[in-house]
Design a protein around this motif. Structure first.
Motif, PDB file in Angstrom:
ATOM      1  N   LYS A 177      24.934  81.390  78.419  1.00  0.00           N
ATOM      2  CA  LYS A 177      24.902  82.632  77.647  1.00  0.00           C
ATOM      3  C   LYS A 177      26.277  83.295  77.541  1.00  0.00           C
ATOM      4  N   TRP A 178      27.173  83.001  78.497  1.00  0.00           N
ATOM      5  CA  TRP A 178      28.472  83.678  78.533  1.00  0.00           C
ATOM      6  C   TRP A 178      29.655  82.716  78.438  1.00  0.00           C
ATOM      7  N   CYS A 179      29.391  81.430  78.305  1.00  0.00           N
ATOM      8  CA  CYS A 179      30.467  80.433  78.273  1.00  0.00           C
ATOM      9  C   CYS A 179      30.801  80.063  76.828  1.00  0.00           C
ATOM     10  N   LYS A 180      31.987  80.452  76.369  1.00  0.00           N
ATOM     11  CA  LYS A 180      32.392  80.164  74.988  1.00  0.00           C
ATOM     12  C   LYS A 180      32.523  78.667  74.744  1.00  0.00           C
ATOM     13  N   GLY A 181      33.036  77.935  75.754  1.00  0.00           N
ATOM     14  CA  GLY A 181      33.199  76.497  75.590  1.00  0.00           C
ATOM     15  C   GLY A 181      31.867  75.792  75.384  1.00  0.00           C
ATOM     16  N   ALA A 182      30.865  76.155  76.171  1.00  0.00           N
ATOM     17  CA  ALA A 182      29.546  75.544  76.027  1.00  0.00           C
ATOM     18  C   ALA A 182      28.907  75.931  74.689  1.00  0.00           C
ATOM     19  N   GLN A 183      29.113  77.164  74.286  1.00  0.00           N
ATOM     20  CA  GLN A 183      28.559  77.608  73.003  1.00  0.00           C
ATOM     21  C   GLN A 183      29.202  76.849  71.842  1.00  0.00           C
ATOM     22  N   ARG A 184      30.507  76.612  71.928  1.00  0.00           N
ATOM     23  CA  ARG A 184      31.172  75.823  70.880  1.00  0.00           C
ATOM     24  C   ARG A 184      30.609  74.400  70.836  1.00  0.00           C
ATOM     25  N   GLU A 185      30.392  73.813  72.016  1.00  0.00           N
ATOM     26  CA  GLU A 185      29.801  72.469  72.059  1.00  0.00           C
ATOM     27  C   GLU A 185      28.437  72.462  71.380  1.00  0.00           C
ATOM     28  N   TRP A 186      27.622  73.450  71.683  1.00  0.00           N
ATOM     29  CA  TRP A 186      26.279  73.536  71.113  1.00  0.00           C
ATOM     30  C   TRP A 186      26.329  73.720  69.610  1.00  0.00           C
ATOM     31  N   GLU A 187      27.162  74.628  69.146  1.00  0.00           N
ATOM     32  CA  GLU A 187      27.238  74.883  67.712  1.00  0.00           C
ATOM     33  C   GLU A 187      27.797  73.682  66.965  1.00  0.00           C
ATOM     34  N   PHE A 188      28.712  72.959  67.614  1.00  0.00           N
ATOM     35  CA  PHE A 188      29.255  71.757  66.984  1.00  0.00           C
ATOM     36  C   PHE A 188      28.162  70.696  66.840  1.00  0.00           C
ATOM     37  N   ARG A 189      27.386  70.499  67.907  1.00  0.00           N
ATOM     38  CA  ARG A 189      26.314  69.502  67.830  1.00  0.00           C
ATOM     39  C   ARG A 189      25.285  69.888  66.785  1.00  0.00           C
ATOM     40  N   VAL A 190      24.893  71.161  66.777  1.00  0.00           N
ATOM     41  CA  VAL A 190      23.923  71.629  65.776  1.00  0.00           C
ATOM     42  C   VAL A 190      24.509  71.498  64.386  1.00  0.00           C
ATOM     43  N   GLY A 191      25.801  71.826  64.252  1.00  0.00           N
ATOM     44  CA  GLY A 191      26.462  71.748  62.949  1.00  0.00           C
ATOM     45  C   GLY A 191      26.513  70.344  62.417  1.00  0.00           C
ATOM     46  N   VAL A 192      26.804  69.367  63.310  1.00  0.00           N
ATOM     47  CA  VAL A 192      26.847  67.973  62.888  1.00  0.00           C
ATOM     48  C   VAL A 192      25.492  67.517  62.403  1.00  0.00           C
ATOM     49  N   LYS A 193      24.435  67.899  63.145  1.00  0.00           N
ATOM     50  CA  LYS A 193      23.094  67.480  62.747  1.00  0.00           C
ATOM     51  C   LYS A 193      22.695  68.113  61.417  1.00  0.00           C
ATOM     52  N   ARG A 194      23.002  69.407  61.278  1.00  0.00           N
ATOM     53  CA  ARG A 194      22.655  70.088  60.020  1.00  0.00           C
ATOM     54  C   ARG A 194      23.447  69.499  58.871  1.00  0.00           C
ATOM     55  N   SER A 195      24.718  69.181  59.117  1.00  0.00           N
ATOM     56  CA  SER A 195      25.554  68.613  58.072  1.00  0.00           C
ATOM     57  C   SER A 195      24.992  67.285  57.604  1.00  0.00           C
ATOM     58  N   THR A 196      24.547  66.469  58.545  1.00  0.00           N
ATOM     59  CA  THR A 196      23.983  65.172  58.190  1.00  0.00           C
ATOM     60  C   THR A 196      22.739  65.339  57.340  1.00  0.00           C
ATOM     61  N   ARG A 197      21.884  66.275  57.747  1.00  0.00           N
ATOM     62  CA  ARG A 197      20.666  66.495  56.974  1.00  0.00           C
ATOM     63  C   ARG A 197      20.983  67.046  55.589  1.00  0.00           C
ATOM     64  N   SER A 198      21.982  67.950  55.526  1.00  0.00           N
ATOM     65  CA  SER A 198      22.311  68.557  54.238  1.00  0.00           C
ATOM     66  C   SER A 198      22.896  67.532  53.281  1.00  0.00           C
ATOM     67  N   GLN A 199      23.751  66.628  53.827  1.00  0.00           N
ATOM     68  CA  GLN A 199      24.350  65.625  52.963  1.00  0.00           C
ATOM     69  C   GLN A 199      23.302  64.660  52.422  1.00  0.00           C
ATOM     70  N   ARG A 200      22.293  64.390  53.255  1.00  0.00           N
ATOM     71  CA  ARG A 200      21.222  63.517  52.773  1.00  0.00           C
ATOM     72  C   ARG A 200      20.470  64.178  51.623  1.00  0.00           C
ATOM     73  N   ASN A 201      20.406  65.505  51.675  1.00  0.00           N
ATOM     74  CA  ASN A 201      19.701  66.236  50.621  1.00  0.00           C
ATOM     75  C   ASN A 201      20.628  66.623  49.476  1.00  0.00           C
ATOM     76  N   GLY A 202      21.872  66.102  49.527  1.00  0.00           N
ATOM     77  CA  GLY A 202      22.811  66.406  48.459  1.00  0.00           C
ATOM     78  C   GLY A 202      23.508  67.723  48.644  1.00  0.00           C
ATOM     79  N   GLY A 203      23.316  68.375  49.782  1.00  0.00           N
ATOM     80  CA  GLY A 203      23.947  69.659  50.028  1.00  0.00           C
ATOM     81  C   GLY A 203      25.161  69.524  50.926  1.00  0.00           C
ATOM     82  N   TYR A 204      25.717  70.658  51.352  1.00  0.00           N
ATOM     83  CA  TYR A 204      26.886  70.663  52.224  1.00  0.00           C
ATOM     84  C   TYR A 204      26.761  71.802  53.208  1.00  0.00           C
ATOM     85  N   PHE A 205      27.066  71.524  54.473  1.00  0.00           N
ATOM     86  CA  PHE A 205      26.950  72.549  55.514  1.00  0.00           C
ATOM     87  C   PHE A 205      28.297  72.755  56.170  1.00  0.00           C
TER      88      PHE A 205
END
Length: 327
Positions: free
Chosen positions: A295-323
Motif C-alpha cells: 500500500k505504501w511502496c512505490k516500487g511495488a506499485q509500479r511493478e503492479w501497474e506495469f504488469r496490469v498495463g502490459v496485460k491490458r495493452s495486449t488485450r486492447s491490441q487484440r481488439n484493435g485498440g491501444y492502451f
C-alpha cells in the motif's frame, strides 16, 4: 513503520485495491527467495520424496495386532501421549506394528509436520537432535509465523533450541551463534559434565551460506549462548561477552527452512520479498504483511501497474485498440 517504505520509496498516499486483486498483486510484485532456503540445511527433492513415502503413506491392509496394554487407554490419552513423544521415539513407536502406524498417521499434527516440514524433520533425525523435540513442539513452531528473536516473519527454524527465526536472526541473533565444540571447550574450559548439558551435534555435509561454500567433513558445533550459560561466564553489566569472533557459516549449519502453516485455513506460507524495492530486498513478509507494505511502496506499485498495463495493452491490441499506462 516498515523500514523499506519509510524512505524515498514510500508513496505519498495509500494505494487502494480490491480484495479479489490480492493474489494477483502478490504474484506480480513478490517472490520467494529460494537462495535463502538453500543456504541452510537442505536436502534434494529425491531425498524428500523418499522420506515422504516412508513417513506419510499408510499401509493398505488393516492391522492384525494390537498395542497390548496401550490399547486399554482411552483414545484421547493415547493421542496425548503420542503428541508429547519426542520425534525419535515417535518414529520408533510408529514402526512397532500396523496398529501403532495407524494411530500416528491419524494425528492431524503428524500429517501437517510430514507434509510441510520434511526438511527440518530429516535434519533433526540426521543431527540426532530429534530427542529434544516432541511432535507437539514441532507442530506449534510450524504454526507460528513470527521470529522468536525479532518478531518479524520467520521462514526458518534454529535446530538446537527449536525456535522459529528469520534469516537475519540466523546470521546475527546472539541466541543463534554457533562455534565448534573444540573452540568453546578451550575458551570456556568446559568439563565433560558441562558438555553433556549442551545441544552439540555433528554438522551435515552440504552447501551453506549465500556464497555456496561446500563442506564435506563433519565436526561438532554448539550454541555459544548455551556454552556461556553452562560455563557460568556470563558478562557483567557493561562488559563485552567473552565470545569468539562470529563465524556465520556455523549458524547456517544449525538452521533449516520451515514454512508457516495456518492451522485454520490449511494455507502454507514460505515468506515473500518485494520485487519493487531496490533497497532492503532481503526483507521477508507473510502475505498479509506484504499487502500492507504494498500500500505504501512505490516500487511495488509500479511493478503492479506495469504488469496490469502490459496485460491490458495486449488485450486492447487484440481488439484493435491501444492502451497507455499512466503514472
Amino acid at each position: 513503520m516498515d523500514t523499506v517504505t519509510s524512505r524515498e520509496n514510500r508513496s505519498a498516499t495509500e494505494y487502494h485495491f480490491l480484495g479479489e486483486q490480492e493474489d494477483a498483486i502478490i504474484r506480480a510484485t513478490a517472490y520467494h527467495n529460494k537462495e535463502y532456503d538453500l543456504s541452510v540445511i537442505s536436502f534434494p527433492s529425491r531425498t524428500r520424496n523418499g522420506i515422504r513415502r516412508s513417513v506419510s503413506r499408510p499401509f493398505p491392509r488393516a492391522p492384525n495386532a494390537s498395542l497390548g496394554t496401550l490399547d486399554r487407554l482411552p483414545l484421547e490419552l493415547l493421542v496425548y501421549v503420542s503428541l508429547h513423544l519426542d520425534i525419535y521415539s515417535l518414529f520408533k513407536f510408529r514402526q512397532t506394528n500396523l496398529r501403532s502406524r495407524q494411530v500416528i498417521d491419524s494425528l492431524q499434527e503428524y500429517r501437517a509436520v510430514t507434509s510441510h516440514g520434511l526438511n527440518p524433520l530429516y535434519a533433526l533425525l540426521r543431527t540426532q537432535l530429534a530427542t529434544y523435540v516432541s511432535l507437539s513442539d514441532f507442530y506449534n513452531v510450524l504454526c507460528t509465523n513470527n521470529c522468536a528473536f525479532c518478531g518479524e516473519f520467520g521462514g526458518f527454524v534454529f535446530l538446537p533450541t527449536w525456535s522459529r527465526c528469520c534469516f537475519e536472526c540466523v546470521k546475527k541473533a546472539p541466541e543463534t551463534q554457533m562455534q565448534t565444540l573444540a573452540s568453546l571447550r578451550k575458551q570456556f574450559r568446559l568439563t565433560q559434565a558441562a558438555i553433556s548439558k549442551l545441544r552439540c551435534f555433528k554438522t551435515l555435509p552440504g552447501i551453506y551460506t549465500m556464497d555456496e561454500s561446500t563442506y564435506k567433513s563433519r565436526f561438532k558445533i554448539v550454541p555459544v549462548h548455551q556454552a556461556m550459560l553452562v560455563s557460568g561466564k556470563q558478562p557483567q553489566a557493561g562488559e563485552q561477552p567473552p565470545t569468539p569472533r562470529p563465524i556465520y557459516r556455523y549458524n547456517y549449519m544449525a538452521s533449516c527452512a520451515l514454512p508457516y502453516y495456518e492451522r485454520r485455513s490449511g494455507r502454507v506460507e514460505y515468506g515473500i520479498s518485494c520485487a519493487g524495492c531496490q533497497l532492503f530486498r532481503g526483507k521477508v513478509y507473510a502475505q498479509g504483511g506484504f499487502l500492507e507494505h504494498f500500500k505504501w511502496c512505490k516500487g511495488a506499485q509500479r511493478e503492479w501497474e506495469f504488469r496490469v498495463g502490459v496485460k491490458r495493452s495486449t488485450r486492447s491490441q487484440r481488439n484493435g485498440g491501444y492502451f497507455r499506462r499512466k503514472y
